[in-house]
Scaffold this motif. Structure first.
Motif, PDB file in Angstrom:
ATOM      1  N   THR A   1      22.336   6.455   5.643  1.00 42.53           N
ATOM      2  CA  THR A   1      21.751   7.230   6.738  1.00 42.53           C
ATOM      3  C   THR A   1      21.227   6.313   7.839  1.00 42.53           C
ATOM      4  O   THR A   1      21.413   6.583   9.036  1.00 42.53           O
ATOM      5  CB  THR A   1      20.605   8.114   6.210  1.00 42.53           C
ATOM      6  OG1 THR A   1      21.109   8.955   5.165  1.00 42.53           O
ATOM      7  CG2 THR A   1      20.030   8.988   7.316  1.00 42.53           C
TER       8      THR A   1
ATOM      9  N   ASN B   1      18.883  18.602   9.744  1.00 41.57           N
ATOM     10  CA  ASN B   1      17.659  18.624   8.935  1.00 41.57           C
ATOM     11  C   ASN B   1      17.560  17.354   8.091  1.00 41.57           C
ATOM     12  O   ASN B   1      16.484  16.749   7.968  1.00 41.57           O
ATOM     13  CB  ASN B   1      17.633  19.855   8.032  1.00 41.57           C
ATOM     14  CG  ASN B   1      17.330  21.135   8.786  1.00 41.57           C
ATOM     15  OD1 ASN B   1      16.918  21.097   9.936  1.00 41.57           O
ATOM     16  ND2 ASN B   1      17.547  22.268   8.141  1.00 41.57           N
ATOM     17  N   HIS B   2      18.687  16.958   7.502  1.00 41.35           N
ATOM     18  CA  HIS B   2      18.704  15.755   6.668  1.00 41.35           C
ATOM     19  C   HIS B   2      18.371  14.513   7.502  1.00 41.35           C
ATOM     20  O   HIS B   2      17.551  13.671   7.077  1.00 41.35           O
ATOM     21  CB  HIS B   2      20.080  15.583   6.020  1.00 41.35           C
ATOM     22  CG  HIS B   2      20.232  14.299   5.266  1.00 41.35           C
ATOM     23  ND1 HIS B   2      19.860  14.171   3.939  1.00 41.35           N
ATOM     24  CD2 HIS B   2      20.708  13.075   5.649  1.00 41.35           C
ATOM     25  CE1 HIS B   2      20.092  12.922   3.545  1.00 41.35           C
ATOM     26  NE2 HIS B   2      20.614  12.249   4.554  1.00 41.35           N
TER      27      HIS B   2
ATOM     28  N   ARG C   1      16.773  14.355  10.351  1.00 40.24           N
ATOM     29  CA  ARG C   1      15.375  14.425  10.807  1.00 40.24           C
ATOM     30  C   ARG C   1      14.429  14.006   9.689  1.00 40.24           C
ATOM     31  O   ARG C   1      13.472  13.251   9.911  1.00 40.24           O
ATOM     32  CB  ARG C   1      15.050  15.835  11.290  1.00 40.24           C
ATOM     33  CG  ARG C   1      13.638  15.971  11.856  1.00 40.24           C
ATOM     34  CD  ARG C   1      13.368  17.351  12.434  1.00 40.24           C
ATOM     35  NE  ARG C   1      13.521  18.402  11.436  1.00 40.24           N
ATOM     36  CZ  ARG C   1      14.455  19.322  11.468  1.00 40.24           C
ATOM     37  NH1 ARG C   1      15.344  19.337  12.442  1.00 40.24           N
ATOM     38  NH2 ARG C   1      14.533  20.234  10.534  1.00 40.24           N
ATOM     39  N   ASP C   2      14.698  14.498   8.474  1.00 38.74           N
ATOM     40  CA  ASP C   2      13.859  14.123   7.336  1.00 38.74           C
ATOM     41  C   ASP C   2      13.934  12.626   7.044  1.00 38.74           C
ATOM     42  O   ASP C   2      12.993  12.038   6.487  1.00 38.74           O
ATOM     43  CB  ASP C   2      14.274  14.907   6.093  1.00 38.74           C
ATOM     44  CG  ASP C   2      13.953  16.393   6.195  1.00 38.74           C
ATOM     45  OD1 ASP C   2      13.144  16.761   7.075  1.00 38.74           O
ATOM     46  OD2 ASP C   2      14.524  17.176   5.413  1.00 38.74           O
ATOM     47  N   ALA C   3      15.068  12.007   7.417  1.00 38.93           N
ATOM     48  CA  ALA C   3      15.240  10.570   7.204  1.00 38.93           C
ATOM     49  C   ALA C   3      14.666   9.744   8.348  1.00 38.93           C
ATOM     50  O   ALA C   3      14.746   8.508   8.329  1.00 38.93           O
ATOM     51  CB  ALA C   3      16.719  10.249   7.027  1.00 38.93           C
TER      52      ALA C   3
ATOM     53  N   LYS D   1      15.965  10.899  15.039  1.00 38.45           N
ATOM     54  CA  LYS D   1      15.794  11.987  15.992  1.00 38.45           C
ATOM     55  C   LYS D   1      17.021  12.102  16.892  1.00 38.45           C
ATOM     56  O   LYS D   1      17.529  11.103  17.406  1.00 38.45           O
ATOM     57  CB  LYS D   1      14.550  11.750  16.844  1.00 38.45           C
ATOM     58  CG  LYS D   1      13.256  11.799  16.060  1.00 38.45           C
ATOM     59  CD  LYS D   1      12.066  11.590  16.979  1.00 38.45           C
ATOM     60  CE  LYS D   1      10.750  11.626  16.204  1.00 38.45           C
ATOM     61  NZ  LYS D   1       9.591  11.396  17.093  1.00 38.45           N
TER      62      LYS D   1
ATOM     63  N   ARG E   1      15.555  29.624   4.933  1.00 39.11           N
ATOM     64  CA  ARG E   1      15.070  28.333   5.444  1.00 39.11           C
ATOM     65  C   ARG E   1      15.875  27.851   6.647  1.00 39.11           C
ATOM     66  O   ARG E   1      15.408  27.007   7.421  1.00 39.11           O
ATOM     67  CB  ARG E   1      15.107  27.281   4.335  1.00 39.11           C
ATOM     68  CG  ARG E   1      16.465  27.098   3.686  1.00 39.11           C
ATOM     69  CD  ARG E   1      16.422  26.080   2.575  1.00 39.11           C
ATOM     70  NE  ARG E   1      17.622  26.129   1.750  1.00 39.11           N
ATOM     71  CZ  ARG E   1      18.001  25.160   0.936  1.00 39.11           C
ATOM     72  NH1 ARG E   1      17.262  24.076   0.824  1.00 39.11           N
ATOM     73  NH2 ARG E   1      19.090  25.279   0.220  1.00 39.11           N
TER      74      ARG E   1
END
Length: 285
Positions: free
Chosen positions: A128, A151-152, A154-156, A159, A272
């Motif tokens: 990632t 989403n993945h 962003r969580d990592a 941006k 979600r």
């Protein structure tokens, strides 16, 4: 008339059946109009789902026509306007149609979809973090795969805009082609869709990230069909994989292992993704 994209292939495949119905009935039976989310090119979709069209015609005793749209947004708008009797929708769109237009979920593809971020086989990208400052080809920003992948990332800690750039393309195949041509370093795709691509294309990329799993295609009936017709449709769809010829063809064409009843929990599991989907819909042109 419906503002839909229809194709010469559909007309050719349907004309003999429709003519036969018209000749044998004083009042021609209204065709069942099926809308399919445009996750592949129109010709590939129409060809892939032709066994389903034939099966439903044979089982229901009425003509069936297949439609798609230019992109995900237009498809959803057509469905929301009631342009389709039966809808094969991406799962997050299915939930919106259920909540907002009272479409009735009747079945789904049993196999789940893995959202994948892929790159060329000889690419140095492996994780990632390697995607920072890269261009990622996106097959319609409203696709569920795009939303899950964002989403993945962003969580990592990556941006959109500042850490990576997206290249929006019409289809999943276009996204892979962008990687092949060197226009993008990576592409967002999905396991079931890659399996439907020509082998030469699917073999040209390798998965670097499995961003998550979700439902694939959900099949819904418009509420105007009524309880009896909806029940018959549901029973026909659930029995379709067992058809010795057409059932095997549709499963093979779509790389689905079965078609099963969709549950309330299945649909609630999609909640979600709905806020982000609605946000994108509000800002999409």
């Amino acid at each position: 008339m419906l503002k839909l994209i229809t194709f010469a292939l559909t007309a050719i495949l349907s004309v003999s059946t429709v003519t036969a119905y018209a000749a044998s009935n004083a009042l021609p039976i209204k065709p069942l109009e099926v809308g399919i989310i445009p996750y592949l090119s129109p010709r590939v979709l129409i060809t892939s789902y032709e066994p389903m069209r034939l099966y439903l015609e044979n089982t229901l005793g009425r003509p069936v026509k297949i439609y798609t749209a230019t992109n995900f947004r237009q498809f959803l708008l057509h469905a929301q306007h009631g342009d389709y009797d039966l809808v094969l929708a991406a799962a997050h769109f299915a939930r919106i149609l259920e909540l907002d237009q009272q479409y009735i979920p009747v079945a789904r593809f049993k196999s789940l979809s893995h959202t994948l971020i892929v790159s060329a086989k000889n690419s140095p990208l492996k994780t990632t973090k390697d995607l920072k400052n890269q261009v990622i080809a996106v097959p319609d920003i409203l696709s569920l795969s795009s939303i899950v992948a964002f989403n993945h990332l962003r969580d990592a800690g990556l941006k959109l805009g500042s850490d990576f750039i997206i290249q929006e393309v019409p289809t999943f195949i276009s996204a892979i082609l962008s990687v092949q041509k060197g226009e993008a370093s990576a592409a967002i795709s999905a396991s079931g869709i890659i399996a439907q691509m020509p082998k030469k294309l699917s073999d040209s990329v390798t998965t670097i990230i499995d961003a998550g799993v979700s439902l694939r295609i959900v099949i819904l009936a418009h509420p105007r069909l009524g309880k009896n017709t909806t029940f018959l449709l549901k029973q026909a769809l659930l029995k379709m994989p067992k058809d010795p010829v057409l059932g095997k063809q549709i499963l093979s064409n779509t790389h689905a292992d079965d078609i099963v009843a969709v549950t309330e929990n299945d649909m609630k599991s999609l909640d979600r993704y709905i806020p982000e989907t609605r946000r994108l819909l509000a800002h999409a042109p």
